[in-house]
Design a protein around this motif. Structure first.
Motif, PDB file in Angstrom:
ATOM      1  N   ALA A 165     -25.661  -2.616  -2.752  1.00 50.30           N
ATOM      2  CA  ALA A 165     -26.588  -1.727  -2.045  1.00 50.30           C
ATOM      3  C   ALA A 165     -25.810  -0.866  -1.053  1.00 50.30           C
ATOM      4  CB  ALA A 165     -27.659  -2.535  -1.314  1.00 50.30           C
ATOM      5  N   PHE A 166     -25.943   0.446  -1.188  1.00 49.77           N
ATOM      6  CA  PHE A 166     -25.157   1.419  -0.429  1.00 49.77           C
ATOM      7  C   PHE A 166     -25.947   1.978   0.742  1.00 49.77           C
ATOM      8  CE2 PHE A 166     -23.425   1.198  -4.617  1.00 49.77           C
ATOM      9  CZ  PHE A 166     -22.082   1.558  -4.549  1.00 49.77           C
ATOM     10  N   GLY A 167     -25.279   2.101   1.876  1.00 47.79           N
ATOM     11  CA  GLY A 167     -25.883   2.703   3.063  1.00 47.79           C
ATOM     12  C   GLY A 167     -25.925   4.215   2.984  1.00 47.79           C
TER      13      GLY A 167
ATOM     14  N   ASP B 281     -16.484  12.250  -0.277  1.00 43.25           N
ATOM     15  CA  ASP B 281     -15.158  11.619  -0.231  1.00 43.25           C
ATOM     16  C   ASP B 281     -15.272  10.111  -0.031  1.00 43.25           C
ATOM     17  OD1 ASP B 281     -16.207  12.083   2.344  1.00 43.25           O
ATOM     18  OD2 ASP B 281     -14.230  12.337   3.253  1.00 43.25           O
ATOM     19  N   LEU B 282     -16.130   9.707   0.889  1.00 41.84           N
ATOM     20  CA  LEU B 282     -16.303   8.282   1.155  1.00 41.84           C
ATOM     21  C   LEU B 282     -17.021   7.594   0.007  1.00 41.84           C
ATOM     22  CD1 LEU B 282     -17.407   8.433   4.908  1.00 41.84           C
ATOM     23  CD2 LEU B 282     -15.100   8.142   3.979  1.00 41.84           C
ATOM     24  N   LEU B 283     -17.991   8.260  -0.592  1.00 40.09           N
ATOM     25  CA  LEU B 283     -18.708   7.675  -1.717  1.00 40.09           C
ATOM     26  C   LEU B 283     -17.763   7.413  -2.886  1.00 40.09           C
ATOM     27  CD1 LEU B 283     -21.251   6.803  -3.207  1.00 40.09           C
ATOM     28  CD2 LEU B 283     -21.654   9.217  -3.786  1.00 40.09           C
ATOM     29  N   GLU B 284     -16.905   8.377  -3.188  1.00 38.75           N
ATOM     30  CA  GLU B 284     -15.974   8.181  -4.308  1.00 38.75           C
ATOM     31  C   GLU B 284     -15.029   7.009  -4.046  1.00 38.75           C
ATOM     32  OE1 GLU B 284     -16.349   9.305  -7.091  1.00 38.75           O
ATOM     33  OE2 GLU B 284     -17.098  11.344  -7.076  1.00 38.75           O
ATOM     34  N   ARG B 285     -14.537   6.893  -2.823  1.00 37.75           N
ATOM     35  CA  ARG B 285     -13.640   5.786  -2.490  1.00 37.75           C
ATOM     36  C   ARG B 285     -14.362   4.447  -2.599  1.00 37.75           C
ATOM     37  NH1 ARG B 285     -11.298   8.940   1.919  1.00 37.75           N
ATOM     38  NH2 ARG B 285     -12.098   7.495   3.487  1.00 37.75           N
TER      39      ARG B 285
ATOM     40  N   LEU C 236     -18.310   4.283   5.102  1.00 32.39           N
ATOM     41  CA  LEU C 236     -19.467   4.092   4.243  1.00 32.39           C
ATOM     42  C   LEU C 236     -19.445   2.657   3.749  1.00 32.39           C
ATOM     43  CD1 LEU C 236     -21.921   5.232   2.701  1.00 32.39           C
ATOM     44  CD2 LEU C 236     -20.334   5.860   0.857  1.00 32.39           C
ATOM     45  N   SER C 237     -20.572   1.978   3.859  1.00 28.66           N
ATOM     46  CA  SER C 237     -20.605   0.545   3.562  1.00 28.66           C
ATOM     47  C   SER C 237     -21.548   0.214   2.420  1.00 28.66           C
ATOM     48  CB  SER C 237     -21.029  -0.241   4.812  1.00 28.66           C
ATOM     49  OG  SER C 237     -20.119  -0.045   5.864  1.00 28.66           O
ATOM     50  N   CYS C 238     -21.274  -0.938   1.834  1.00 33.09           N
ATOM     51  CA  CYS C 238     -22.050  -1.456   0.726  1.00 33.09           C
ATOM     52  C   CYS C 238     -22.143  -2.966   0.900  1.00 33.09           C
ATOM     53  CB  CYS C 238     -21.335  -1.107  -0.580  1.00 33.09           C
ATOM     54  SG  CYS C 238     -21.958  -1.945  -2.032  1.00 33.09           S
ATOM     55  N   VAL C 239     -23.335  -3.521   0.698  1.00 35.50           N
ATOM     56  CA  VAL C 239     -23.494  -4.968   0.760  1.00 35.50           C
ATOM     57  C   VAL C 239     -23.605  -5.486  -0.676  1.00 35.50           C
ATOM     58  CG1 VAL C 239     -26.022  -4.920   0.991  1.00 35.50           C
ATOM     59  CG2 VAL C 239     -24.744  -6.879   1.835  1.00 35.50           C
ATOM     60  N   VAL C 240     -22.881  -6.563  -0.948  1.00 37.48           N
ATOM     61  CA  VAL C 240     -22.850  -7.169  -2.276  1.00 37.48           C
ATOM     62  C   VAL C 240     -23.647  -8.464  -2.232  1.00 37.48           C
ATOM     63  CG1 VAL C 240     -21.387  -7.880  -4.194  1.00 37.48           C
ATOM     64  CG2 VAL C 240     -20.502  -6.265  -2.487  1.00 37.48           C
ATOM     65  N   LEU C 241     -24.662  -8.551  -3.079  1.00 39.00           N
ATOM     66  CA  LEU C 241     -25.549  -9.713  -3.092  1.00 39.00           C
ATOM     67  C   LEU C 241     -25.463 -10.383  -4.459  1.00 39.00           C
ATOM     68  CD1 LEU C 241     -28.625  -7.887  -1.527  1.00 39.00           C
ATOM     69  CD2 LEU C 241     -26.951  -9.300  -0.303  1.00 39.00           C
ATOM     70  N   GLU C 242     -25.152 -11.673  -4.437  1.00 43.40           N
ATOM     71  CA  GLU C 242     -25.049 -12.437  -5.683  1.00 43.40           C
ATOM     72  C   GLU C 242     -25.403 -13.886  -5.386  1.00 43.40           C
ATOM     73  OE1 GLU C 242     -21.994 -13.054  -9.434  1.00 43.40           O
ATOM     74  OE2 GLU C 242     -21.221 -12.336  -7.520  1.00 43.40           O
ATOM     75  N   GLY C 243     -26.411 -14.409  -6.057  1.00 42.69           N
ATOM     76  CA  GLY C 243     -26.869 -15.755  -5.725  1.00 42.69           C
ATOM     77  C   GLY C 243     -27.272 -15.808  -4.263  1.00 42.69           C
ATOM     78  N   ALA C 244     -26.675 -16.740  -3.510  1.00 39.41           N
ATOM     79  CA  ALA C 244     -26.932 -16.833  -2.065  1.00 39.41           C
ATOM     80  C   ALA C 244     -25.849 -16.141  -1.247  1.00 39.41           C
ATOM     81  CB  ALA C 244     -27.033 -18.303  -1.658  1.00 39.41           C
TER      82      ALA C 244
ATOM     83  N   GLY D 109     -23.132   4.796   9.670  1.00 39.80           N
ATOM     84  CA  GLY D 109     -22.935   6.154  10.180  1.00 39.80           C
ATOM     85  C   GLY D 109     -21.825   6.922   9.500  1.00 39.80           C
ATOM     86  N   ALA D 110     -21.777   6.866   8.176  1.00 41.03           N
ATOM     87  CA  ALA D 110     -20.647   7.406   7.418  1.00 41.03           C
ATOM     88  C   ALA D 110     -20.266   8.831   7.796  1.00 41.03           C
ATOM     89  CB  ALA D 110     -20.958   7.339   5.927  1.00 41.03           C
TER      90      ALA D 110
END
Length: 236
Positions: free
Chosen positions: A18-20, A27-31, A221-229, A214-215
């Motif tokens: 999930a992307f903020g 530029d930040l999205l591609e990275r 730019l941040s992304c949270v990774v959710l898998e199981g717990a 606040g990218a």
């Protein structure tokens, strides 16, 4: 950063990224997408969720929409609407004030489409904006959803109103709510993953996760990774 103690779970076999708020920072999205691709390599059941605010403030709103639209078409990415997309749509169709959008980063968005707001005024500016934005981009903006759910997680742009069931949340609250949601320690029924209110680092709480770092201003730019717990964070 990883948290494996949560009682909230993503269904087995699924991994959600999930992307903020991107705000025109291609530029930040591609990275970050490169980092996500490495992280997801060899894993089946990957879903990408974008929490809205693709446009305004940063320099490349048009290119960000183009990139996210392609991910929607080719990868089945879930694209939610943010308050900035709502302001942009309202400014273009005349249901909302043009000045409100321009004053909240719309000038930069228009510039990415080749329209210099300072050189065009009034009705002519709205007309120029409509003509400059490709039909497929307008259709993308019009078709954005307000929420998504996977397992014990609820995804939206801004948050939810405490005391109101998730299925009864209003579109306005889902993209605009702030303090009453952020201050709440209530159990919303599911853990809410959101953006909208910038924080220095991804804020992981018992009832919600804020992914907006606040990218456009911070360069993160941040992304949270959710898998199981498990909850992990990736950044550009």
């Amino acid at each position: 950063m990883a948290d494996t103690t949560s009682r909230y779970r993503i269904p087995d076999g699924l991994r959600v990224y999930a992307f903020g708020d991107i705000h025109g920072r291609l530029d930040l999205l591609e990275r970050l997408l490169e980092t996500v691709e490495r992280d997801a390599q060899g894993h089946e059941g990957v879903r990408l969720v974008f929490l809205g605010d693709y446009v305004d403030r940063g320099p490349d709103s048009r290119a960000v929409i183009e990139r996210v639209l392609r991910l929607q078409q080719e990868r089945g990415a879930i694209c939610l609407t943010g308050n900035h997309e709502a302001m942009m749509r309202a400014a273009l169709d005349g249901s909302g004030p043009l000045d409100r959008w321009l004053g909240n980063g719309g000038v930069a968005a228009l510039a990415s489409y080749g329209v210099a707001a300072e050189d065009v005024g009034g009705k002519a500016l709205r007309r120029a904006a409509r003509e400059a934005i490709p039909p497929e981009h307008a259709a993308f903006l019009a078709g954005l959803g307000f929420s998504a759910e996977f397992g014990d997680y609820f995804f939206c742009h801004a948050g939810v109103r405490p005391g109101v069931a998730l299925e009864r949340q209003t579109a306005h609250d889902l993209i605009w709510i702030r303090r009453v949601f952020l201050d709440s320690t209530a159990d919303f029924g599911k853990r809410v993953v959101h953006g909208h209110t910038p924080v220095e680092e991804v804020d992981i709480r018992a009832n919600r996760i804020n992914v907006d770092t606040g990218a456009w201003k911070t360069g993160r730019l941040s992304c949270v990774v959710l898998e199981g717990a498990e909850v992990r964070v990736l950044q550009s």
